[in-house]
Design an enzyme around this catalytic site. Structure first.
Site, PDB file in Angstrom:
ATOM      1  N   PRO A   2       0.277  -0.707  -0.160  1.00 24.62           N
ATOM      2  CA  PRO A   2      -0.156  -0.016  -0.235  1.00 24.62           C
ATOM      3  C   PRO A   2       0.913   1.627  -0.162  1.00 24.62           C
ATOM      4  CG  PRO A   2      -0.784  -2.026   1.457  1.00 24.62           C
ATOM      5  CD  PRO A   2       0.491  -2.473   0.981  1.00 24.62           C
ATOM      6  N   GLU A   3       0.498   2.094  -0.782  1.00 25.34           N
ATOM      7  CA  GLU A   3       0.459   4.043  -1.103  1.00 25.34           C
ATOM      8  C   GLU A   3       0.538   4.222   0.421  1.00 25.34           C
ATOM      9  OE1 GLU A   3       2.530   4.551  -4.215  1.00 25.34           O
ATOM     10  OE2 GLU A   3       3.068   2.288  -4.201  1.00 25.34           O
ATOM     11  N   LYS A  51       3.288   5.451   5.455  1.00 25.42           N
ATOM     12  CA  LYS A  51       2.488   4.389   5.171  1.00 25.42           C
ATOM     13  C   LYS A  51       2.527   3.261   6.360  1.00 25.42           C
ATOM     14  CE  LYS A  51       5.055   3.512   1.284  1.00 25.42           C
ATOM     15  NZ  LYS A  51       5.947   2.359   0.384  1.00 25.42           N
ATOM     16  N   ARG A 250       8.411  -4.823  -6.071  1.00 22.68           N
ATOM     17  CA  ARG A 250       9.707  -3.401  -6.532  1.00 22.68           C
ATOM     18  C   ARG A 250       9.869  -3.349  -8.163  1.00 22.68           C
ATOM     19  NH1 ARG A 250       8.242  -1.800  -2.526  1.00 22.68           N
ATOM     20  NH2 ARG A 250       9.451  -1.058  -0.820  1.00 22.68           N
TER      21      ARG A 250
END
Length: 273
Positions: A2-3, A51, A250
């Site tokens: 999550p951002e 976060k 990533r």
């Protein structure tokens, strides 16, 4: 993973459920917190920092914060008392019960019970969605990072929560595109003020949107490059490229034309419409 905007929205959804209510049950299912019991304490707030999700609680003159990081697979879910959980019980790491609800944290990467001074978050840069957002400090942090490591890439710098807190992999990819920067470009070669401004703008605009949109374009055009491998760039038509990272969260996406490698740029960087 999550951002920052996802955590901001999560806090906004959870806040009305326990806030102002007395905890009837707490169950922390990690060994070092197994004996912690906050039953009888009051929930003061639910908030996010970068976060991290924070649940502030107090009991007379005592105060503490239940702090969690979701990692890749974590979640917080709400159930009615006695309702069957939607995820396996063995994945629950925290159970917080009030009279009319149970708030359960599943598969949390981190879980802590801290003092209310947020010492556990002291390493973070300014929170992009926090009330104390400080763009100048974020730019200064980037400058300091360049001093320490002149070869630091823009991609790595954007993910470094010590510089500014809240950017995850999706926004990293989108900001690099909007900067016209190949992910491997040294941050020293990038307009850091613009990078910080884009990060703030994108997260702020999406903090309460049901569907994230980083393009400003209508319809289903939600992302410039993220998740669009081999699909045409929305600006130039070139096939979006993909580079696998060391971790599954990533993966890097970029446009070879709009984000040329160092030394090959011939056109100006694309701007955000």
């Amino acid at each position: 993973m999550p951002e920052g905007d996802s955590l901001f929205a999560l806090a906004a959804r959870l806040r009305p459920i326990p806030a102002g209510k007395t905890l009837r049950r707490t169950d922390f299912r990690v060994p070092r917190l197994a004996t912690v019991d906050l039953s009888g304490w009051r929930v003061d707030d639910v908030r996010s920092v970068g976060k991290h999700l924070l649940i502030d609680v107090s009991d007379d003159d005592r105060r503490c914060t239940i702090r969690s990081h979701l990692g890749m697979d974590g979640s917080w879910r709400v159930f009615a008392p006695g309702q069957r959980w939607s995820k396996p019980g063995h994945t629950a790491r925290a159970v917080i019960g009030v009279d009319d609800a149970e708030v359960v944290g599943f598969a949390l990467r981190e879980l802590h019970v801290d003092g209310r001074d947020d010492d556990g978050l002291a390493h973070l840069g300014p929170d992009l969605l926090g009330p104390g957002w400080d763009a100048e400090r974020a730019v200064a942090n980037l400058a300091a990072a360049v001093e320490r490591d002149p070869g630091l890439t823009v991609s790595a710098a954007l993910l470094d929560q010590r510089i500014m807190a809240g950017v995850g992999n999706i926004y990293r990819n989108e900001i690099c595109f909007l900067l016209g920067a190949h992910p491997s470009t040294p941050i020293a070669d990038v307009d850091t003020q613009k990078a910080v401004a884009l990060a703030r703008e994108l997260l702020w605009d999406n903090r309460l949107r049901p569907i994230r949109n980083t393009t400003g374009l209508p319809g289903r055009a939600n992302h410039w490059v993220y998740g669009r491998e081999n699909r045409p760039c929305r600006r130039c038509g070139t096939a979006i490229a993909r580079m696998a990272g060391r971790d599954r969260d990533r993966v890097t996406y970029y446009c070879p034309t709009c984000q040329p490698a160092i030394g090959s740029r011939t056109d100006p960087a694309p701007g955000r419409k």
